[in-house]
Design a protein around this motif. Structure first.
Motif, short mmCIF file in Angstrom:
data_model
loop_
_atom_site.label_atom_id
_atom_site.label_comp_id
_atom_site.label_asym_id
_atom_site.label_seq_id
_atom_site.Cartn_x
_atom_site.Cartn_y
_atom_site.Cartn_z
N LEU A 154 45.99 38.66 48.16
CA LEU A 154 46.18 37.26 47.76
C LEU A 154 46.18 37.11 46.25
CD1 LEU A 154 46.24 34.32 49.07
CD2 LEU A 154 43.80 34.26 48.57
N LEU A 155 45.22 37.77 45.60
CA LEU A 155 45.12 37.69 44.13
C LEU A 155 46.34 38.31 43.47
CD1 LEU A 155 41.34 38.69 43.79
CD2 LEU A 155 42.32 36.45 43.26
N TRP A 156 46.82 39.37 44.06
CA TRP A 156 47.99 40.08 43.52
C TRP A 156 49.24 39.19 43.67
CZ3 TRP A 156 50.67 44.72 46.38
CH2 TRP A 156 51.65 45.27 45.54
N GLY A 174 32.09 41.57 48.39
CA GLY A 174 32.68 40.39 49.00
C GLY A 174 34.19 40.32 48.88
N LEU A 175 34.78 41.30 48.22
CA LEU A 175 36.23 41.28 48.02
C LEU A 175 36.87 42.33 48.93
CD1 LEU A 175 38.46 39.97 46.45
CD2 LEU A 175 38.01 41.47 44.55
N GLY A 176 37.70 41.87 49.85
CA GLY A 176 38.35 42.78 50.79
C GLY A 176 39.85 42.82 50.56
N PRO A 177 40.55 43.53 51.42
CA PRO A 177 41.99 43.75 51.23
C PRO A 177 42.81 42.46 51.24
CG PRO A 177 41.28 44.52 53.39
CD PRO A 177 40.04 44.24 52.61
N SER A 191 44.41 44.34 38.10
CA SER A 191 43.34 45.19 37.57
C SER A 191 42.08 44.35 37.42
CB SER A 191 43.73 45.76 36.21
OG SER A 191 43.78 44.70 35.27
N LEU A 192 40.98 45.05 37.17
CA LEU A 192 39.71 44.36 36.97
C LEU A 192 39.78 43.43 35.76
CD1 LEU A 192 36.81 44.32 38.13
CD2 LEU A 192 36.20 46.08 36.48
N ALA A 193 40.43 43.92 34.68
CA ALA A 193 40.54 43.12 33.46
C ALA A 193 41.35 41.85 33.72
CB ALA A 193 41.18 43.94 32.35
N GLU A 194 42.43 42.00 34.48
CA GLU A 194 43.26 40.81 34.78
C GLU A 194 42.53 39.84 35.69
OE1 GLU A 194 47.50 43.19 34.38
OE2 GLU A 194 47.06 42.08 36.22
N LEU A 195 41.70 40.37 36.59
CA LEU A 195 40.92 39.50 37.46
C LEU A 195 39.96 38.67 36.60
CD1 LEU A 195 39.92 38.41 40.15
CD2 LEU A 195 38.45 40.42 40.36
N GLY A 243 45.31 49.67 39.54
CA GLY A 243 44.01 49.04 39.37
C GLY A 243 43.50 48.33 40.61
N LEU A 244 44.36 48.15 41.62
CA LEU A 244 43.97 47.34 42.77
C LEU A 244 42.90 47.98 43.67
CD1 LEU A 244 47.17 45.42 43.93
CD2 LEU A 244 45.24 44.62 42.58
#
Length: 592
Positions: free
Chosen positions: A109-111, A101-104, A118-122, A92-93
DNA sequence: GCCGTTTTCGGCCCGACTGTTTTCAGTCG
C-alpha cells in the motif's frame, strides 16, 4: 558451495518478495517452510544437490521447485527467480517488513500510494503528512509507524535474537511473579524456548488462574517494561527494556494443556496436529480438542474431547506424547514411537571441568564436592594445556604435579572417582599440545580447538580428524568452537567427522554453555545417524556453570539422543571400561 | 509451492488484538 543457511536465506528472501507482490499466501508459506526446513536440516544440502539431488525431494517441505532451486544455487551460485523478483521490487522494501506491525499488505500500500521504497522514504512520508490521505492510515497507525521506524533505526540491523541461557532465566523470573499473583494455579513458558532452540526471538508465557485481573496486573506492572504492545482479556504483550518481547496468555486451568500445546508449537507441528484433528472430524485450537461432526449446526458449541493436559490431547489424536524438543519439522513422522530421550536425571558424570590450576575458580576438592552433590560417580579435572596461555594452560611439569594433586584429592574426598585429565589444545595443523607420553599419563583426554577458528573447512576437517583418530583422545571438545551470535567457528565436513568418531569410539561433545551448545542440535542428529558416542559436559569453570547442564540436555534431546549413546549417562563401570580401552594398547584406526 | 488410504487437483490451522471501521482487514503468533 551453498550452505544450508544460504538456502534458507534464499527461500526466505523469495517469500518476502512474493508477499510484497501479493502472491498466493500458500505459495509464500511454502517458501517460508522450505526456509525453516533448510535451516534445521542436519545433512549438507549443497552436498546432496551435487551428489544425490533426488534425496532433496525426500525432505518434508522440499518439492520439485525448491529442490531445483537448491541445485541451481549449488551449481551456479544464484537463484534466477530470486534475482528476477529483486529486479521488480525496490531493494529497500523487504526491510520494511521487519518493522513492528507492518506487514506485506501495508508495505505494498505504501509503495503503490505513497511511492515509499525505503526506510528513509517512509520516514519522510510520515513527517510530511503524505500518508494521511491513504486509505486505512489513521492517526494511530501513522503514530505506530513512526515509533516502529525509530525503533528500527536505533536497533542493530535485522531482528534481535536472544540466547537460550539469557531468555530462560528471564522467563522464570516473570513466571515467579505470575505464580505469586492472586488466583494463580499453573504457570509455564512455551514457544521456542520450551522447544529448546539455541536462540529465541521472544518469550511466550501461560498462566492458569481464577483471577485474570490479578495475573494481568502482575504481568503489566512488572519491572523493566519499555512498552505495552497489547493488553486484552486473555492476551497481553510487552517489550522489555532489553528489547525482548514477552507474550502472556491468561487461561483457566481446564484448558491449560491445550494452550501450552498450541503456544509451544512449532508452527509446523501445530498444523500437523490440526490437520490430524480435521481428519478425525475434530477441531483443535488453543482452548481444546473438540468433536466437530459433519453437519453439526453452525454456532452450536462443539463437544469437548480434551484440553487440560497435552498428554490427553495427543492420546485423543492417537499419537504418542511428543517431547517439545522434537516438535519440529525434522521429526519426519509423528505417528512413530517416541524415543526414550536422555534427561537431566540420566547424567552421572562430568567429564570437562577446570580448576584454579588454569582458568577455573574452584579447587579440585570443590569440584569433586560439587559433582558429589549432583549425585555423580565421576568428575574429570581437565585443565587447559600449555598453548592456551591466556587461560593459564599447564606446562608438562605443572600437569604432572597436578595429576598427583588430583590423586591425593580423590583419596581425601572419597565416594567419587576424580579423573586426571586435560583439555588439550588441537593445534591448527591437527597436532595435540602435549606429546603422547604426557597424554598417556592421564585418565582422560578432551581435545578441543581454541585457535585458528577461521580456517577453511578442508583444513578444519583434517585438523579435527587427526584429533578424533588419536588413540589417546577420548572426547572431541566443543568441535566447531562457535559462539552463538558471536562467531561462526569451524565448518568441518560433519559426515567425515562422524564417520571417524564412530569408528574410533571417540565421543563428540555437546558443550552445555548456552553461548556454545557445540555440537549444535542438527550436528547431534547427524552424529547419531552415524552411531557416534556423545558426551554432554558443562566445561565447568565456576559452580554456576554446572547449571548449564539443562541447555546441553535440551540440545541433546533435540538431536534425539538416548542414554545408551551418552557416555555421561553410563554406569561407572561402563564409563571407565571405555576410557580404559584407549589406554590398553588396543589398536585403533588412525589412518583410515 | 507442497502434498496425497477422498493422490495428479484442490485443498492448505485457527484465533486474539488493533485500528479503522459500522462489519472488517491486517498483523501476529
Amino acid at each position: 558451495m551453498a550452505t544450508n543457511q544460504e538456502c534458507a536465506l534464499a527461500f526466505a528472501a523469495i517469500a518476502d518478495l512474493l508477499e510484497i507482490t501479493g502472491a498466493n499466501a500458500f505459495k509464500v508459506n511454502a517458501y517460508r517452510k522450505a526456509a525453516r526446513v533448510c535451516e534445521d536440516e542436519s545433512s549438507d544440502l549443497g552436498k546432496l544437490a551435487r551428489e544425490t539431488p533426488k534425496q532433496l525431494r525426500e525432505i518434508e517441505g522440499i518439492g520439485e521447485s525448491t529442490a531445483a532451486k537448491i541445485v541451481e544455487l549449488e551449481t551456479t551460485g544464484r537463484v534466477a527467480e530470486l534475482e528476477s523478483l529483486r529486479a521488480q521490487i525496490p531493494a529497500g522494501l523487504p526491510l520494511l517488513l521487519t518493522l513492528a506491525g507492518l506487514g506485506p499488505k501495508t508495505v505494498k500500500l505504501l509503495w503503490d500510494e505513497a511511492k515509499v521504497t525505503s526506510l528513509a522514504e517512509l520516514k519522510s512520508a510520515i513527517d510530511s503528512g503524505a500518508l494521511a490521505s491513504i486509505p486505512r492510515m489513521g492517526g494511530k497507525t501513522i503514530a505506530n509507524l513512526r515509533e516502529a521506524v525509530v525503533a528500527r533505526e536505533s536497533a542493530a540491523a535485522g531482528p534481535t535474537r536472544y540466547r537460550l541461557g539469557e531468555a530462560i532465566p528471564l522467563a522464570q523470573s516473570i513466571l515467579k511473579r505470575l505464580a505469586d499473583a492472586n488466583g494463580s494455579i499453573r504457570v509455564a513458558f512455551a514457544g521456542s524456548a520450551r522447544r529448546g532452540r539455541e536462540t529465541v526471538g521472544d518469550l511466550d508465557l501461560i498462566v492458569a488462574t481464577t483471577d485474570p485481573t490479578a495475573a494481568r496486573a502482575a504481568f503489566l506492572n512488572g519491572p523493566n517494561i519499555a512498552k505495552v504492545l497489547a493488553q486484552g482479556d486473555t492476551k497481553c504483550a510487552v517489550q522489555l527494556a532489553s528489547g525482548i518481547q514477552v507474550d502472556l496468555r491468561i487461561v483457566t486451568e481446564a484448558v491449560f494443556g491445550a494452550t501450552l500445546l498450541y503456544f509451544t508449537g512449532s508452527k509446523d507441528h501445530n498444523i500437523f496436529l490440526r490437520e490430524r484433528a480435521i481428519e478425525r472430524e475434530m477441531r483443535l485450537n488453543e482452548y481444546g480438542l473438540f468433536r466437530n461432526p459433519r453437519g453439526w449446526p453452525e454456532g452450536k458449541e462443539l463437544p469437548l474431547v480434551a484440553a487440560t493436559t497435552e498428554e490427553s490431547i495427543y492420546a485423543a489424536l492417537d499419537l504418542p506424547c511428543w517431547p517439545p524438543e522434537l516438535r519440529e519439522t525434522y521429526t519426519s513422522d509423528f505417528t512413530q514411537a517416541v524415543p526414550r530421550l536422555i534427561s537431566l536425571a540420566d547424567i552421572r558424570a562430568e567429564l570437562h571441568a577446570h580448576t584454579t590450576a588454569s582458568d577455573g575458580v574452584m579447587s579440585i576438592r570443590e569440584l569433586a564436592e560439587l559433582a558429589k552433590s549432583r549425585g555423580f560417580h565421576t568428575i574429570a579435572v581437565t585443565d587447559h594445556s600449555k598453548a592456551s596461555a591466556q587461560a593459564n594452560g599447564l606446562s608438562v611439569e605443572r600437569l604432572l604435579r597436578h595429576i598427583e594433586a588430583i590423586r591425593e584429592a580423590e583419596v581425601q574426598v572419597g565416594g567419587i572417582r576424580i579423573l586426571a585429565g586435560s583439555e588439550v589444545d588441537i593445534l591448527a595443523d591437527g597436532r595435540l599440545d602435549y606429546d603422547d607420553a604426557t597424554l598417556a599419563a592421564l585418565d582422560i583426554v578432551v581435545a578441543s580447538p581454541h585457535t585458528a577458528l577461521k580456517q577453511s573447512p578442508e583444513a578444519a576437517t583434517t585438523r579435527l580428524l587427526a584429533a578424533i583418530r588419536h588413540p589417546l583422545v577420548h572426547i572431541l571438545g566443543h568441535p566447531t568452537g562457535r559462539i552463538i551470535l558471536g562467531r561462526e567457528g569451524l565448518a568441518p565436513d560433519m559426515q567425515a567427522i562422524c564417520t571417524a568418531a564412530a569408528q574410533c569410539q571417540t565421543a563428540l561433545e555437546i558443550n552445555c554453555h548456552w553461548s556454545r551448545l557445540d555440537l549444535r542440535d542438527s550436528h547431534v542428529r547427524a552424529a547419531l545417524s552415524f552411531g557416534c558416542l556423545i558426551a554432554i559436559d558443562c566445561d565447568i569453570h565456576s559452580a554456576e556453570d554446572a547449571d548449564n547442564l539443562q541447555y546441553g540436555i535440551t540440545t541433546a534431546r533435540r538431536g534425539g539422543l538416548i542414554p545408551d549413546h551418552c557416555v555421561n549417562a553410563w554406569t561407572a563401570d561402563a564409563l571407565h571400561a571405555w576410557l580404559g580401552r584407549k589406554r590398553s594398547g588396543v589398536r585403533l584406526p588412525r589412518d583410515t
